[in-house]
Design a protein around this motif. Structure first.
Motif, PDB file in Angstrom:
ATOM      1  N   UNK A  82       0.878  -1.187   0.097  1.00  0.00           N
ATOM      2  CA  UNK A  82       0.068   0.116  -0.016  1.00  0.00           C
ATOM      3  C   UNK A  82       0.799   1.221  -0.008  1.00  0.00           C
ATOM      4  N   UNK A  83       0.709   2.175  -0.816  1.00  0.00           N
ATOM      5  CA  UNK A  83       1.475   3.258  -0.831  1.00  0.00           C
ATOM      6  C   UNK A  83       0.778   4.377  -0.063  1.00  0.00           C
ATOM      7  N   UNK A  84       1.724   5.122   0.840  1.00  0.00           N
ATOM      8  CA  UNK A  84       1.167   5.967   1.819  1.00  0.00           C
ATOM      9  C   UNK A  84       1.824   7.174   1.711  1.00  0.00           C
ATOM     10  N   UNK A  85       0.981   8.569   1.732  1.00  0.00           N
ATOM     11  CA  UNK A  85       1.604   9.906   1.852  1.00  0.00           C
ATOM     12  C   UNK A  85       0.648  10.515   2.594  1.00  0.00           C
ATOM     13  N   UNK A  86       1.330  11.648   3.464  1.00  0.00           N
ATOM     14  CA  UNK A  86       0.482  12.462   4.167  1.00  0.00           C
ATOM     15  C   UNK A  86      -0.410  13.277   3.227  1.00  0.00           C
ATOM     16  N   UNK A  87      -1.885  13.504   3.939  1.00  0.00           N
ATOM     17  CA  UNK A  87      -2.603  14.200   3.169  1.00  0.00           C
ATOM     18  C   UNK A  87      -2.237  15.728   2.965  1.00  0.00           C
ATOM     19  N   UNK A  88      -2.495  16.612   1.869  1.00  0.00           N
ATOM     20  CA  UNK A  88      -1.797  17.766   1.585  1.00  0.00           C
ATOM     21  C   UNK A  88      -3.053  18.945   1.932  1.00  0.00           C
TER      22      UNK A  88
END
Length: 287
Positions: free
Chosen positions: A196-202
């Motif tokens: 699962x690719x994860x990045x912080x909400x913008x």
């Protein structure tokens, strides 16, 4: 040949380019900037970068220095005059030149505009991607409005210098809850053990990166699993893969966070596939 810069209505030799000592960008960091990649003679994602430039200016109540069409033409002129086929073009808009005072200058003060371009060797980026890069973590100490791409980058400068001294490429800011926000000049990503690719909400706390958005488009097209949420430093250390994104790095694999090796210590398969796909999904416009 000499490099050429655009400074407030004039094309001048880069070595002789200058702004007034009372430019508010110099005295107050009262301005914004954008950086576009130039790839094989094309400007990458120009529309999105100019959209973000206009948003940053609105948030600071600074006028656009000229029409968008005129600005686009000057971008191209600077790229052409510098014979840049692969590299970057940088644009900076400040509130202009006025007597030093914290409050805004008179409404008729014209914004100041500087545009430069320089070549970058694609081979250097590819070599870095083949090996992967290291990041360190530093406490988050920036103002709350990092969603505005301002020239006030001193915390970023100090973080990037600390990374260099540690032999790393980037520094990840970490908030009071132990969650990664973003890098000194990049957005931060991980790929979990279950892919699962994860990045912080913008929405807040990070810059809404243009390269980040292109990666989101690639994820959607490829049907990959994605979760837009904060992740902790510990989760990053346990991740299968990690990477950073920016116009200057594209999709760059991270193989070490502080003293922890990520995955098997080599660039991950998902990361490298996204890097390979990038220019097939991004918007390219002719110079």
């Amino acid at each position: 040949m000499s490099r050429i810069a655009y400074v407030n209505g004039r094309y001048v030799r880069h070595a002789e380019a200058a702004v007034h000592i009372e430019d508010r960008g110099y005295q107050f960091a009262d301005g914004v900037y954008e950086v576009c990649e130039i790839w094989q003679g094309k400007i990458v994602d120009e529309r999105r970068h100019l959209d973000r430039l206009e948003r940053s200016l609105r948030e600071l109540s600074i006028r656009m220095p000229m029409s968008r069409a005129a600005l686009s033409q000057i971008l191209r002129q600077v790229v052409r005059k510098n014979l840049v086929r692969d590299g970057i073009v940088y644009m900076q808009v400040t509130r202009g030149v006025a007597r030093r005072d914290h409050v805004f200058p008179p409404a008729d003060t014209p914004p100041a505009l500087v545009i430069t371009a320089k070549p970058v060797r694609p081979a250097a980026g590819e070599k870095a991607a083949e090996q992967g890069v290291a990041v360190i973590t530093v406490p988050e100490n920036r103002w709350d409005r990092v969603d505005i791409k301002t020239v006030g980058l001193l915390p970023n400068v100090l973080a990037k210098q600390k990374a260099r001294e540690a032999g790393a490429k980037e520094a990840w800011f970490v908030d009071a809850d132990g969650m990664v926000t973003e890098g000194g000049s990049t957005n931060a990503w991980i790929v979990t053990r279950d892919n699962c690719l994860v990045t912080r909400p913008a929405q807040s706390g990070i810059l809404k990166g243009i390269t980040r958005q292109v990666v989101l488009d690639m994820i959607e097209r490829a049907g990959l699993t994605f979760d837009e949420r904060p992740f902790s430093v510990e989760e990053a250390r346990q991740a299968k893969e990690a990477f950073i994104t920016a116009a200057s790095t594209l999709v760059m694999p991270v193989v070490r966070v502080d003293d922890t090796t990520i995955g098997n210590g080599h660039p991950g398969e998902t990361t490298m596939e996204l890097r390979k796909m990038f220019h097939k999904v991004s918007e390219l416009s002719s110079v």
